[in-house]
Design an enzyme around this catalytic site. Structure first.
Site, PDB file in Angstrom:
ATOM      1  N   CYS A 169       0.840  -1.207   0.000  1.00 57.70           N
ATOM      2  CA  CYS A 169       0.000   0.000   0.000  1.00 57.70           C
ATOM      3  C   CYS A 169       0.870   1.250   0.000  1.00 57.70           C
ATOM      4  O   CYS A 169       1.768   1.390   0.805  1.00 57.70           O
ATOM      5  CB  CYS A 169      -0.897  -0.007   1.242  1.00 57.70           C
ATOM      6  SG  CYS A 169      -1.887   1.471   1.441  1.00 57.70           S
ATOM      7  N   GLU A 207      -5.065  -8.112  -3.038  1.00 60.74           N
ATOM      8  CA  GLU A 207      -5.161  -8.218  -1.580  1.00 60.74           C
ATOM      9  C   GLU A 207      -4.283  -7.159  -0.949  1.00 60.74           C
ATOM     10  O   GLU A 207      -3.200  -6.838  -1.462  1.00 60.74           O
ATOM     11  CB  GLU A 207      -4.716  -9.621  -1.140  1.00 60.74           C
ATOM     12  CG  GLU A 207      -4.823  -9.902   0.357  1.00 60.74           C
ATOM     13  CD  GLU A 207      -3.498  -9.719   1.112  1.00 60.74           C
ATOM     14  OE1 GLU A 207      -3.451 -10.031   2.310  1.00 60.74           O
ATOM     15  OE2 GLU A 207      -2.514  -9.238   0.492  1.00 60.74           O
ATOM     16  N   ARG A 253      -7.163 -12.272  11.325  1.00 61.34           N
ATOM     17  CA  ARG A 253      -6.385 -11.554  10.319  1.00 61.34           C
ATOM     18  C   ARG A 253      -7.341 -10.953   9.289  1.00 61.34           C
ATOM     19  O   ARG A 253      -7.911 -11.662   8.464  1.00 61.34           O
ATOM     20  CB  ARG A 253      -5.418 -12.503   9.625  1.00 61.34           C
ATOM     21  CG  ARG A 253      -4.474 -11.831   8.613  1.00 61.34           C
ATOM     22  CD  ARG A 253      -3.615 -12.882   7.911  1.00 61.34           C
ATOM     23  NE  ARG A 253      -2.549 -12.293   7.127  1.00 61.34           N
ATOM     24  CZ  ARG A 253      -1.371 -11.949   7.612  1.00 61.34           C
ATOM     25  NH1 ARG A 253      -1.113 -12.143   8.893  1.00 61.34           N
ATOM     26  NH2 ARG A 253      -0.433 -11.418   6.844  1.00 61.34           N
ATOM     27  N   ARG A 255      -8.052  -8.580   6.061  1.00 65.84           N
ATOM     28  CA  ARG A 255      -7.420  -8.011   4.879  1.00 65.84           C
ATOM     29  C   ARG A 255      -8.495  -7.569   3.900  1.00 65.84           C
ATOM     30  O   ARG A 255      -9.584  -8.140   3.855  1.00 65.84           O
ATOM     31  CB  ARG A 255      -6.497  -9.032   4.197  1.00 65.84           C
ATOM     32  CG  ARG A 255      -5.240  -9.387   5.002  1.00 65.84           C
ATOM     33  CD  ARG A 255      -4.310  -8.187   5.122  1.00 65.84           C
ATOM     34  NE  ARG A 255      -3.049  -8.496   5.764  1.00 65.84           N
ATOM     35  CZ  ARG A 255      -2.811  -8.375   7.073  1.00 65.84           C
ATOM     36  NH1 ARG A 255      -3.802  -8.000   7.882  1.00 65.84           N
ATOM     37  NH2 ARG A 255      -1.632  -8.630   7.586  1.00 65.84           N
TER      38      ARG A 255
END
Length: 420
Positions: A169, A207, A253, A255
């Protein structure tokens, strides 16, 4: 000159494997392994020149007193192809249903998921050398290097079906502008978008970290969606936050998943997978046998963590170590010390407390240890026959950076049924 004896793949992958290709240190090895793995599906032509060039350098290294011609290198390549056996842990279906490419591949989490659904990977790239070592051990291919370089992009074949990318990112400089394709230059997303623009795959599967949604006050995600939808003409439903915990692994987790379909396919509906409602806890993936004392914390280290947590608690912060009970769910495994310190576990099976590493103080008697790399692999949904050929420090980093395979597979299954 004729080849005096056949050069074998064992030689190439042994003492000659690190011979540098003149044009690129990394892409010669990648071209050779990609050529061998794609020799029956019409894709090998994209890798043949790079494979021959690499073999030419290998032969020149082996026979320094001879002039190695292109023809000799081609002859060597044919020998390799004739003797080639695809003996790797994760085999491809003999009749694959679709082709995909694996960008920012890490150690192959996307690849395992896609291969399990009948896919054939025809190109992969990853810049980290230790991750490449793990990828090669499990899939038999060396990933190509830096995807931002035109030379690396030049190896990407045409006519693959799905582009997979767990891209990092980054913020875009879009102040006062439209926030389109050109505004993403200098970021890794631009390279993904450029490949999509040039290759036009049927589907894309991206992702990223959950924070992408709020990154730069939402501008980053807005730009990504604008590029995919308006500039590239893909149908992109609203991205969704997917938690690995909902798909059969005991890890919390989250995402963000971004799925898209090429506009001419006229796909205008997509549903992300529903949670499995399957209860899985750490106990389900815990090592069956006692583990090495090296995973147990010293008293000194444990006391440091305790004091650190107390200091934060006194300030009203929730930072600090955490011990996951056997019936609990692990925190997200991430790179860095906190990824391990927030996922400590109790294990009272240790009998020999003699340290095997240089630690300060004695090994704690409370049974508190770090999870092992294999436990991290299981938390990410990697099967137990997945080879871990690197040291623990690299293994933790690699699994921390990886995708959660079951969540990827569940989403990919819904993608593939739309395009196959």
């Amino acid at each position: 000159m004729k080849l005096k004896e056949k050069i074998t793949l064992e030689e190439i992958e042994g003492k000659y494997f690190n011979v540098r290709l003149v044009e690129s240190e990394n892409n010669g090895k990648a071209a050779l392994t990609h050529y061998l793995h794609n020799n029956t599906n019409g894709v090998s032509g994209y890798y043949k020149k790079g494979a021959i060039n690499h073999l030419k350098n290998v032969l020149q290294y082996k026979y320094p007193d001879n002039n190695i011609t292109q023809e000799l290198a081609e002859e060597a390549l044919q020998y390799l192809l004739f003797d080639y056996k695809d003996e790797v842990p994760f085999q491809v279906s003999k009749e694959p249903k679709f082709k995909f490419i694996d960008l920012f591949a890490g150690i192959g989490g996307f690849r395992i998921a896609m291969q399990n659904l009948g896919g054939k990977c025809v190109f992969t790239s990853e810049w980290d050398e230790q991750a490449k070592k793990t990828y090669k051990a499990n899939f038999g291919e060396v990933p190509f290097g830096d995807i931002t370089k035109p030379e690396t992009k030049s190896f990407i074949p045409d006519n693959f079906d799905v582009l997979c990318a767990g891209f990092p990112c980054q913020a875009f400089s879009i102040a006062g502008r439209r926030g389109g394709f050109e505004d993403t230059r200098g970021t890794l997303f631009f390279d993904v978008a450029e490949i999509i623009k040039n290759k036009r795959p049927k589907a894309i599967f991206l992702e990223n970290v959950k924070g992408l949604r709020s990154h730069d006050k939402g501008k980053t995600l807005a730009t990504i969606l604008n590029v995919l939808r308006e500039d590239l003409g893909y149908y992109v439903p609203e991205p969704q936050i997917i938690n690995a915990r909902d798909f059969g692994v005991p890890q919390n987790r989250e995402r963000i998943f971004i799925v898209g379909f090429r506009g001419d396919l006229e796909i205008n509906k997509f549903e992300y997978p529903k949670p499995l409602n399957k209860v899985v806890t750490f106990e389900d993936i815990k090592e069956e046998n006692a583990v090495s004392v090296k995973y147990y914390l010293s008293n000194t280290y444990l006391n440091t963590l305790i004091n650190h947590k107390k200091r934060h608690e006194s300030k009203g912060n929730g930072f600090g170590y955490e011990v996951i009970p056997d019936d609990g769910i692990a925190n997200a495994v991430v790179c860095g010390g906190m990824g391990r310190e927030r996922n400590l576990v109790y294990d009272d099976r240790l009998e020999d407390f003699t340290p095997v590493t240089h630690i300060k103080g004695e090994v704690n008697r409370q049974g508190i240890r770090k999870m092992t790399p294999r436990e991290w692999a299981r938390l990410q949904g990697f099967p137990d026959d997945f080879i871990i050929p690197v040291a623990d420090a690299s293994a933790y980093k690699q699994f921390g950076n990886s995708v959660a395979v079951p969540a990827i597979k569940a989403t990919a299954e819904n993608i593939i049924e739309k395009i196959v």
